[in-house]
Design an enzyme around this catalytic site. Structure first.
Site, PDB file in Angstrom:
ATOM      1  N   THR A  12      30.337  39.159  30.356  1.00 25.53           N
ATOM      2  CA  THR A  12      30.304  40.615  30.447  1.00 25.53           C
ATOM      3  C   THR A  12      29.854  41.257  29.137  1.00 25.53           C
ATOM      4  O   THR A  12      29.223  42.304  29.131  1.00 25.53           O
ATOM      5  CB  THR A  12      31.702  41.126  30.863  1.00 25.53           C
ATOM      6  OG1 THR A  12      31.968  40.610  32.167  1.00 25.53           O
ATOM      7  CG2 THR A  12      31.785  42.627  30.906  1.00 25.53           C
ATOM      8  N   THR A  94      34.946  36.450  29.824  1.00 30.58           N
ATOM      9  CA  THR A  94      36.406  36.448  29.678  1.00 30.58           C
ATOM     10  C   THR A  94      37.098  35.596  30.740  1.00 30.58           C
ATOM     11  O   THR A  94      38.255  35.222  30.578  1.00 30.58           O
ATOM     12  CB  THR A  94      36.964  37.885  29.760  1.00 30.58           C
ATOM     13  OG1 THR A  94      36.628  38.425  31.034  1.00 30.58           O
ATOM     14  CG2 THR A  94      36.422  38.741  28.641  1.00 30.58           C
TER      15      THR A  94
HETATM   16  N1  ASP Z   1      32.015  37.404  34.764  1.00 29.92           N
HETATM   17  C1  ASP Z   1      32.415  37.467  33.445  1.00 29.92           C
HETATM   18  C2  ASP Z   1      32.457  36.072  32.813  1.00 29.92           C
HETATM   19  O1  ASP Z   1      31.430  35.587  32.432  1.00 29.92           O
HETATM   20  C3  ASP Z   1      33.690  38.148  33.222  1.00 29.92           C
HETATM   21  C4  ASP Z   1      33.779  38.612  31.828  1.00 29.92           C
HETATM   22  O2  ASP Z   1      33.052  38.198  30.945  1.00 29.92           O
HETATM   23  O3  ASP Z   1      34.613  39.464  31.587  1.00 29.92           O
HETATM   24  O4  ASP Z   1      33.494  35.495  32.662  1.00 29.92           O
END
Ligand code: ASP
Length: 329
Positions: A12, A94
């Site tokens: 993200t 995340t």
């Molecule tokens: N979809 C994302 C990830 O790559 C979620 C994030 O980064 O918050 O984990």
């Protein structure tokens, strides 16, 4: 000015949504900024540190593989031994950040410079993105002398966390990362990096080689719920699992049917480790489990227990050694 290597892996932090108000379904565009574009657009390079962007991968962190972990660890090692940098920041999704941080902390035990993982809960393209603030805080921590006391840290939302302790606890909130049992190690506000407690580097029995990922065996997680039977456990064993992590009810207990299946698995030579699905607290090494050859995960979450068990098995540890290793964490 400190020199920081920024390794981009997407997530993200680097995501570009459809418009500045797109903070929920932004993965639909499939667009991630490269590490170079991210650093250029952040405006941080030359302001808070000299930041060299290093392209690695670009994905959602649910797609991370053992090969990625091995390659990332090797890259961090190379950057650490180059002598060119004061610290490394890894931009990471995340979703699985706590797992990558934990695994890097186990395989980068003697890296000379700190490795700091960070990310964002809102995409780079959003008006309210937390990405640049997190990136700035991570660079400050990576360049700080106090961070050198340990090897790997996770920085999100102004807090510095130990990989061992931290978990993502909210699907959307910017304050998603918490260390339920022990709290953060410290915090960052502007250029003020303050550590309140220390985490030492892992001792010898908690040190693994990144090469161990090549031998990382199948280790599955069975999640307890009322009515859970032996189906999943038996299927994992049939699929060739060398290890099973039981994510049990509160105290680290399963349904009777699961216990029976786990006992059979343990007797057949599968290493079974009991953890809890609640997210905090210690799983007691109980008489019930001891007598069945089932180990305790201590207070490691199921997903972190899985990584530790896989690395122990890859290293060829006996059941007794695995038990001692889990007692240390
Ligand atoms: N979809 C994302 C990830 O790559 C979620 C994030 O980064 O918050 O984990």
């Amino acid at each position: 000015m400190q020199r920081i290597a920024f390794i981009g892996t997407g997530g993200t932090l680097a995501a570009m949504g459809a418009d500045p108000f797109d903070v929920l379904d932004y993965t639909a565009t499939g667009v991630h900024l490269s590490a170079q574009d991210l650093i250029a657009r952040s405006g941080l390079n030359g302001e808070i540190a000299t930041i060299d962007p290093i392209e690695f991968r670009s994905f959602d962190s649910t797609a991370v593989t053992l090969d990625d972990w091995m390659a990332l660890a090797a890259l961090c090692d190379d950057l650490g031994s180059s002598g060119a940098y004061d610290g490394i920041v890894v931009g990471h999704g995340t979703a699985s950040m706590e797992e990558t941080a934990w695994c890097l902390s186990l395989v980068l035990s003697d890296i000379a410079i700190p490795v700091v993982l960070t990310g964002a809960m809102r995409p780079f393209s959003a008006h309210s993105s937390d990405g640049i603030a997190n990136l700035a805080a991570a660079c400050r921590v990576a360049g700080s002398p106090e961070a050198r006391k340990t090897n790997v840290l996770l920085v999100m939302n102004g807090e510095i966390h130990a990989p061992r302790d931290v978990a993502k606890t909210d699907t959307l909130a910017v304050e998603a990362f918490r260390a339920a049992e022990f709290g953060p190690l410290g915090n960052v506000a502007g250029n003020m990096v303050r550590f309140r407690r220390e985490v030492l580097r892992p001792g010898p029995s908690l040190q693994f080689s990144a090469q161990d990922f090549r031998r990382f065996p199948r280790v599955d997680i069975c999640y307890s719920h009322i009515g859970a039977d032996s189906t999943a456990i038996n299927a994992f064993v049939a699929a060739g699992a060398s290890g099973l992590i039981s994510a049990g009810f509160g105290p680290g207990m399963t349904t009777p049917a699961e216990l029976a299946a786990l006992t059979v698995a343990a007797q057949a030579g599968v290493t079974v480790v009991q953890s809890s699905r609640v997210g905090a607290g210690y799983v007691v090494d109980s008489q019930c489990h001891r007598s069945r050859g089932i180990l305790s995960a201590g207070s490691l979450s199921p997903q972190k227990a899985r990584i530790l068990l896989g690395l122990c098995l890859a290293r060829g540890d006996s059941l007794d050694v695995v038990k001692q290793v889990f007692a240390l964490v």
